[in-house]
Design a protein around this motif. Structure first.
Motif, PDB file in Angstrom:
ATOM      1  N   ALA A  71      36.773  12.766 -48.959  1.00  0.00           N
ATOM      2  CA  ALA A  71      36.239  12.201 -47.721  1.00  0.00           C
ATOM      3  C   ALA A  71      36.280  13.249 -46.637  1.00  0.00           C
ATOM      4  N   ARG A  72      35.469  13.045 -45.600  1.00  0.00           N
ATOM      5  CA  ARG A  72      35.403  14.048 -44.552  1.00  0.00           C
ATOM      6  C   ARG A  72      35.230  13.415 -43.171  1.00  0.00           C
ATOM      7  N   THR A  73      35.534  14.222 -42.157  1.00  0.00           N
ATOM      8  CA  THR A  73      35.147  13.861 -40.796  1.00  0.00           C
ATOM      9  C   THR A  73      34.134  14.902 -40.345  1.00  0.00           C
ATOM     10  N   ARG A  78      30.373  11.583 -35.709  1.00  0.00           N
ATOM     11  CA  ARG A  78      29.269  10.775 -36.207  1.00  0.00           C
ATOM     12  C   ARG A  78      29.763   9.394 -36.583  1.00  0.00           C
ATOM     13  N   LEU A  79      30.235   8.663 -35.594  1.00  0.00           N
ATOM     14  CA  LEU A  79      30.660   7.292 -35.853  1.00  0.00           C
ATOM     15  C   LEU A  79      29.434   6.390 -35.845  1.00  0.00           C
ATOM     16  N   ALA A 139      32.621   1.416 -31.256  1.00  0.00           N
ATOM     17  CA  ALA A 139      33.084   2.779 -31.486  1.00  0.00           C
ATOM     18  C   ALA A 139      32.542   3.742 -30.432  1.00  0.00           C
ATOM     19  N   GLY A 140      31.273   3.552 -30.050  1.00  0.00           N
ATOM     20  CA  GLY A 140      30.651   4.451 -29.097  1.00  0.00           C
ATOM     21  C   GLY A 140      31.282   4.377 -27.716  1.00  0.00           C
ATOM     22  N   ALA A 141      32.019   3.285 -27.447  1.00  0.00           N
ATOM     23  CA  ALA A 141      32.595   3.101 -26.114  1.00  0.00           C
ATOM     24  C   ALA A 141      34.014   3.658 -26.018  1.00  0.00           C
TER      25      ALA A 141
ATOM     26  N   THR B 212      23.701  10.006 -42.577  1.00  0.00           N
ATOM     27  CA  THR B 212      24.553  11.026 -43.202  1.00  0.00           C
ATOM     28  C   THR B 212      26.002  10.552 -43.249  1.00  0.00           C
ATOM     29  N   ALA B 213      26.465  10.015 -42.125  1.00  0.00           N
ATOM     30  CA  ALA B 213      27.846   9.544 -42.091  1.00  0.00           C
ATOM     31  C   ALA B 213      28.039   8.389 -43.070  1.00  0.00           C
TER      32      ALA B 213
END
Lengths: 246, 354
Positions: A71-73, A78-79, A139-141, B212-213
């Protein structure tokens, strides 16, 4: 890895041992993120091989590689901005869902049990990462540092064996960075993870990583313990430019 | 909040859902009995539009794919069910230029089977086009689906031996009544809401937010987009069958891009991504389409007589769409959904944590 005429990563080889905390450093444009993209299958390597637990995964698609425990971040967060923090984490459990589409569409008990379990486990991860009180926020907030943490939570929820972190400390203040060091160590021990991370914050890397690999212009130029790397002349040259002596 | 409270809430909401359905049934019954033909016609239209917009919203709103070819699936559903419900006698009367091809000429089925067949055939076509369609994204996907919609319309014109070409099919039995149309609408709303609120729906939304995510989190894009596409096509096909047996006359001109455009207005005005919004948008469109007929009537104004302009309604609709896009980009509902908890807000929005 070549992009047209540009060789982004040319000569690079790394072997990761289970449970290791390895840092990947190098100047901007050295090809660090490209290495991540190749390992996770976000881009297909034009040459070379990636072997994971004895299996050649070089040409597997992204989602299949995730299913195998990598897995990666992302460097630029990129949420799923419009989903809640909880939903962001729950998405990562989806690839393990056993209930069929029709179970979900009819709301059958088999599906409902799994949904419940996914929710519980997601909350547990959020708790661990210190975001449980923000579970229902979009998430964006969330503030920037929290978004970085949420990315780690989301990656953890895929239940990886190898976790790739792309600049996890970027944009964090020194205190948050030190908390992150503790958090990553705890997570590594608790989930028996292998962690490979890219980071520019040298203090962070030196403190956290057991082994460091240095990349410059797509070639590995050094490898060793933090102490060895700090005194390696090639590394210093790559970061500071060559020093001409009279 | 403890787990038990959550279960109670779920039970309460299911009960309320059931009561709402019964209320709807009561209203339909009253209209069926005492309503004028005109009112019943509007209600039928409304239900069909709801089915169409909710299934269309699954692709455009939930998956975030700009799909511009639902008219193709509606056409396939309409023609399939129409050909199946017509008796061999009616077929002979309809197909005067070129006789209907065997075996379609002898096939005959009850309305329910015909509707389902329309849905299944639409799904089959959706499956065939999904391979080229989902190789691309964004504007390219929009163009591919737009092209597909046109191709189906042109084929309906060209294959006289099957569709009777531009002459269309006339004199279909008016099978569609309030129970059929609203029954299908209710099933569509329930099934698609369940899907959207499930883990599968969450995966589709994740693909919309960042493909992509989502892939990096283990979501297979093709599988999930295909699922949504097929389900959407199935319900569009069934709605096409209902439409055919409501207006009893179909021809290729009914299934132009204009139909897609109207659906797009409904879901954008309602709020892209919201099933509730799609329902509201469709209801407003069906009702507004009739209410706005006044703008097409001749007006006597200060001694001047302004003749009615046919098609004026569409101008008004376009204006409404423009105003929504400029000033209220998220539509009526945004991405929010109707929720019974709105009425019971007792400060327990908190999440259940142990």
């Amino acid at each position: 890895m070549r992009f047209g005429g540009l060789a982004a990563v040319n000569d690079f080889s790394i072997t990761l041992h289970p449970g290791e905390l390895v840092g990947l450093i190098g100047p901007n444009g050295a090809g660090k993120t490209t290495v991540f993209n190749m390992i996770t299958g976000a881009i297909l390597a034009t040459a070379g091989r990636i072997i994971w637990q004895g299996e050649n995964i070089t040409h597997l698609p992204l989602h299949a590689i995730t299913a195998r425990g990598i897995a990666r971040t992302f460097q630029n967060i990129r949420l799923f901005s419009d989903l809640t923090a909880l939903d962001n984490v729950m998405v990562s459990f989806h690839h393990k869902l056993r209930a069929h589409l029709w179970d979900a569409m009819l709301g059958l008990p088999a599906y409902r049990r799994e949904e419940h379990r996914m929710r519980e486990e997601s909350l547990e991860i959020l708790q661990e990462i210190g975001l449980a009180h923000l579970a229902l926020e979009k998430a964006g907030a969330l503030p920037y540092g929290r978004q970085r943490r949420l990315e780690i939570a989301r990656a953890l929820a895929t239940r990886p064996k190898l976790l790739l972190l792309d600049e996890p400390a970027a944009g964090m203040n020194p205190q948050e960075t030190m908390e992150l060091v503790e958090l990553l160590r705890d997570l590594r021990d608790k989930y028996s993870l292998t962690i490979l991370l890219i980071e520019h914050d040298m203090k962070f890397v030196m403190r956290l990583c057991e082994r460091i690999k240095v990349l410059d212009y797509g070639n590995s130029i050094a490898e060793g313990t933090p102490r060895e790397i700090q005194s390696n002349p090639d590394v210093i040259k790559a970061y500071l430019g060559s020093q001409r002596h009279a | 909040m403890v787990g038990g409270g959550r279960m109670d809430r779920v039970r309460r909401n299911s009960l309320l859902n059931l009561m709402a359905l019964l209320l709807l049934a009561g209203i339909l019954h009253l209209f069926g009995r005492y309503g004028t033909d005109y009112q019943i016609r509007i209600l039928n239209n409304m239900a069909i539009f709801i089915t169409l917009s909710v299934s269309y919203n699954l692709i455009n709103g939930v998956c975030g794919i700009l799909h511009l070819g639902p008219n193709a699936f509606i056409a396939i559903g309409a023609y399939t069910s129409a050909i199946l419900t017509m008796s061999p006698m009616e077929k002979q009367m309809n197909y005067i230029i070129e006789p209907l091809m065997w075996p379609f000429s002898v096939l005959n089925a009850p309305f329910l089977i015909a509707l389902l067949a329309g849905g299944v055939l639409a799904t089959f076509f959706a499956f065939l086009v999904s391979f080229p369609v989902f190789r691309v994204r964004g504007d390219y996907l929009a163009i591919v689906t737009l092209g597909f919609g046109e191709v189906i319309r042109v084929l309906c014109n060209a294959f006289q031996g099957i569709t009777n070409g531009p002459l269309g099919l006339k004199g279909l039995a008016p099978h569609t009544n309030l129970w059929w149309s609203w029954g299908v609408a209710a099933v569509t709303v329930v099934v698609i809401s369940k899907l959207v609120n499930s883990s599968y729906g969450r995966a589709m939304k994740a693909l919309r937010e960042d493909e992509t995510a989502a892939r990096a989190m283990g979501i297979d894009p093709f599988k999930h987009l295909l699922t949504a596409f097929l389900i959407s096509a199935f319900f569009s096909g069934i709605a096409g069958g209902l439409l055919a047996h409501l207006i009893t006359t179909i021809s290729p001109t009914l299934f132009t891009f204009f139909l897609t455009f109207n659906l797009l207005i409904m879901i954008v005005v309602g709020g892209l991504g919201s099933t509730t919004g799609a329902v509201i948008g469709a209801a407003l469109f069906a009702w507004g389409g009739e209410a706005l007929r006044i703008v097409e009537q001749p007006v006597q104004f200060a001694g001047l007589k302004i003749p009615g302009i046919p098609g004026m309604r569409m101008v008004v609709f376009s204006l409404i769409l423009m105003i929504v896009i400029i000033f209220a980009r998220h539509g009526i509902m945004g991405r929010h959904e109707f929720n019974w908890d709105w009425f019971f807000r007792g400060g327990n929005r908190a999440i259940s944590s142990r």
